[in-house]
Design a protein around this motif. Structure first.
Motif, PDB file in Angstrom:
ATOM      1  N   THR A  95      12.948 -33.036  59.883  1.00  0.00           N
ATOM      2  CA  THR A  95      13.467 -33.978  58.882  1.00  0.00           C
ATOM      3  C   THR A  95      14.244 -33.234  57.805  1.00  0.00           C
ATOM      4  OG1 THR A  95      11.503 -35.332  59.288  1.00  0.00           O
ATOM      5  CG2 THR A  95      12.842 -35.890  57.367  1.00  0.00           C
ATOM      6  N   HIS A 130       3.564 -48.052  54.096  1.00  0.00           N
ATOM      7  CA  HIS A 130       2.567 -47.220  54.771  1.00  0.00           C
ATOM      8  C   HIS A 130       1.418 -46.851  53.852  1.00  0.00           C
ATOM      9  CE1 HIS A 130       5.099 -43.526  53.461  1.00  0.00           C
ATOM     10  NE2 HIS A 130       3.953 -43.421  52.823  1.00  0.00           N
ATOM     11  N   TYR A 158      10.967 -47.674  52.802  1.00  0.00           N
ATOM     12  CA  TYR A 158      11.570 -48.280  53.989  1.00  0.00           C
ATOM     13  C   TYR A 158      12.639 -49.270  53.521  1.00  0.00           C
ATOM     14  CZ  TYR A 158       7.493 -46.174  56.128  1.00  0.00           C
ATOM     15  OH  TYR A 158       6.539 -45.264  56.540  1.00  0.00           O
ATOM     16  N   THR A 211       4.545 -39.849  61.412  1.00  0.00           N
ATOM     17  CA  THR A 211       5.562 -40.672  60.734  1.00  0.00           C
ATOM     18  C   THR A 211       5.553 -40.565  59.217  1.00  0.00           C
ATOM     19  OG1 THR A 211       5.620 -42.242  62.571  1.00  0.00           O
ATOM     20  CG2 THR A 211       6.445 -43.045  60.453  1.00  0.00           C
ATOM     21  N   VAL A 215       8.677 -39.607  56.706  1.00  0.00           N
ATOM     22  CA  VAL A 215       9.252 -40.621  55.819  1.00  0.00           C
ATOM     23  C   VAL A 215       9.242 -40.124  54.376  1.00  0.00           C
ATOM     24  CG1 VAL A 215       8.952 -42.959  54.905  1.00  0.00           C
ATOM     25  CG2 VAL A 215       8.700 -42.533  57.355  1.00  0.00           C
ATOM     26  N   SER A 219      12.617 -39.649  52.312  1.00  0.00           N
ATOM     27  CA  SER A 219      12.772 -40.375  51.056  1.00  0.00           C
ATOM     28  C   SER A 219      13.017 -39.411  49.897  1.00  0.00           C
ATOM     29  CB  SER A 219      11.522 -41.222  50.799  1.00  0.00           C
ATOM     30  OG  SER A 219      11.656 -42.008  49.648  1.00  0.00           O
ATOM     31  N   VAL A 225      15.439 -45.067  55.327  1.00  0.00           N
ATOM     32  CA  VAL A 225      14.567 -45.033  56.497  1.00  0.00           C
ATOM     33  C   VAL A 225      14.305 -46.429  57.049  1.00  0.00           C
ATOM     34  CG1 VAL A 225      12.252 -44.447  57.317  1.00  0.00           C
ATOM     35  CG2 VAL A 225      13.414 -42.926  55.710  1.00  0.00           C
ATOM     36  N   GLY A 227      11.562 -47.763  59.968  1.00  0.00           N
ATOM     37  CA  GLY A 227      10.456 -47.359  60.822  1.00  0.00           C
ATOM     38  C   GLY A 227      10.119 -48.435  61.841  1.00  0.00           C
TER      39      GLY A 227
END
Length: 277
Positions: A95, A130, A158, A211, A215, A219, A225, A227
């Motif tokens: 990432t 999340h 997200y 994940t 993320v 971010s 993002v 997902g």
């Protein structure tokens, strides 16, 4: 930029002239999307200095860089997991590399257990938020202000526009798309029935072992993002049957056509809207 990220970027730039703005992380059993990419370069993680090797079945462990229906993309075919024994900084290395390359949008996918009892194996779920239950965090340690702020805002980790886009494209396909909260644990054991009940009480709809670190890193670097979880099985205690990785791969194999079409449609739409803006 640390030395490992710099070395990875130098290697990638020697192998391709493509500068993709869109990246896709392909989780367990979902790597088939990469087969549709007209690849200019395929770089195994283990061939990049400082990168570990992916050790999990269903994770090829490589960057695939090329064009998906004429759109330049970079696919991360497989990932590193915390439960493999890698520190969080290693888990988020791919990432960090794609964000340093100039990627602005990351579509991240995974296979997850369904905590929401209305979900069925084979459902696709857009992640709207999340819960980090991994007991660790990829941003612990010195912060590089050139990458992102010391205290990043995660209230919209997200991207809502992309979530809406995913639902619209799924509707056009005639595909029912779930929307829910993803809880991340360390693994490698599957959750106990009591833990699944806890996650349901906390508001989680699906649970998995990946994940969230990616993320957070994306971010932090200002990458938007989207997902998507493939609900590969009912989580522990919902059905009276044991859980297995073989079941995960079997389910993702069954739904890979819908997953591939959905992600491809989203990428094409993003490219169209970008040209029109």
């Amino acid at each position: 930029m640390n030395e490992t990220v710099k070395n990875a970027i130098d290697l990638i730039k020697k192998k391709t002239t493509i500068n993709p703005a869109i990246a896709v992380t392909l989780g367990s059993g979902l790597g088939g999307l990469a087969d549709n990419i007209k690849a200019e370069a395929v770089i195994r993680y283990e061939d990049i200095p400082g990168f570990p090797a992916s050790t999990v079945s269903g994770h090829a462990g490589e960057f695939v860089i090329g064009h998906l229906k004429e759109v330049p993309v970079i696919a991360m075919k497989g990932r590193f997991h915390y439960y493999e024994g890698y520190p969080m900084q290693k888990v988020v290395l791919p990432t960090r590399v794609i964000s340093a390359l100039g990627v602005k949008t990351l579509i991240v996918s995974n296979a997850a257990g369904g905590v929401n009892t209305s979900y069925s194996p084979g459902d696709l779920m857009v992640i709207k938020d999340h819960i980090n239950q991994m007991g660790d965090h990829p941003l612990i340690g010195p912060n590089d202000e050139k990458i992102g702020p010391r205290f990043p805002d995660m209230s919209a980790a997200y991207d809502k526009r992309m979530m809406d886009m995913a639902h619209e494209e799924a509707k056009a396909m005639g595909l029912q798309l779930q929307s829910g909260v993803y809880a991340a644990t360390t693994g490698p054991t599957y959750e106990t029935p009591a833990e699944v009940r806890m996650f349901r009480t906390l508001g989680a709809d699906a649970v998995g072992m990946s994940t969230v670190p990616e993320v957070i890193a994306a971010s932090h670097a200002g990458v938007q993002v989207l997902g998507i979880s493939c609900i590969s099985n009912a989580a522990a205690g919902i059905l009276d049957q044991p859980l297995s990785h073989e079941e995960v791969i079997e389910t993702t194999e069954r739904v890979k056509t819908n997953f591939t079409e959905l992600v491809t449609r989203i990428i094409l739409r993003m490219e169209t809207e970008e040209r029109q803006s």
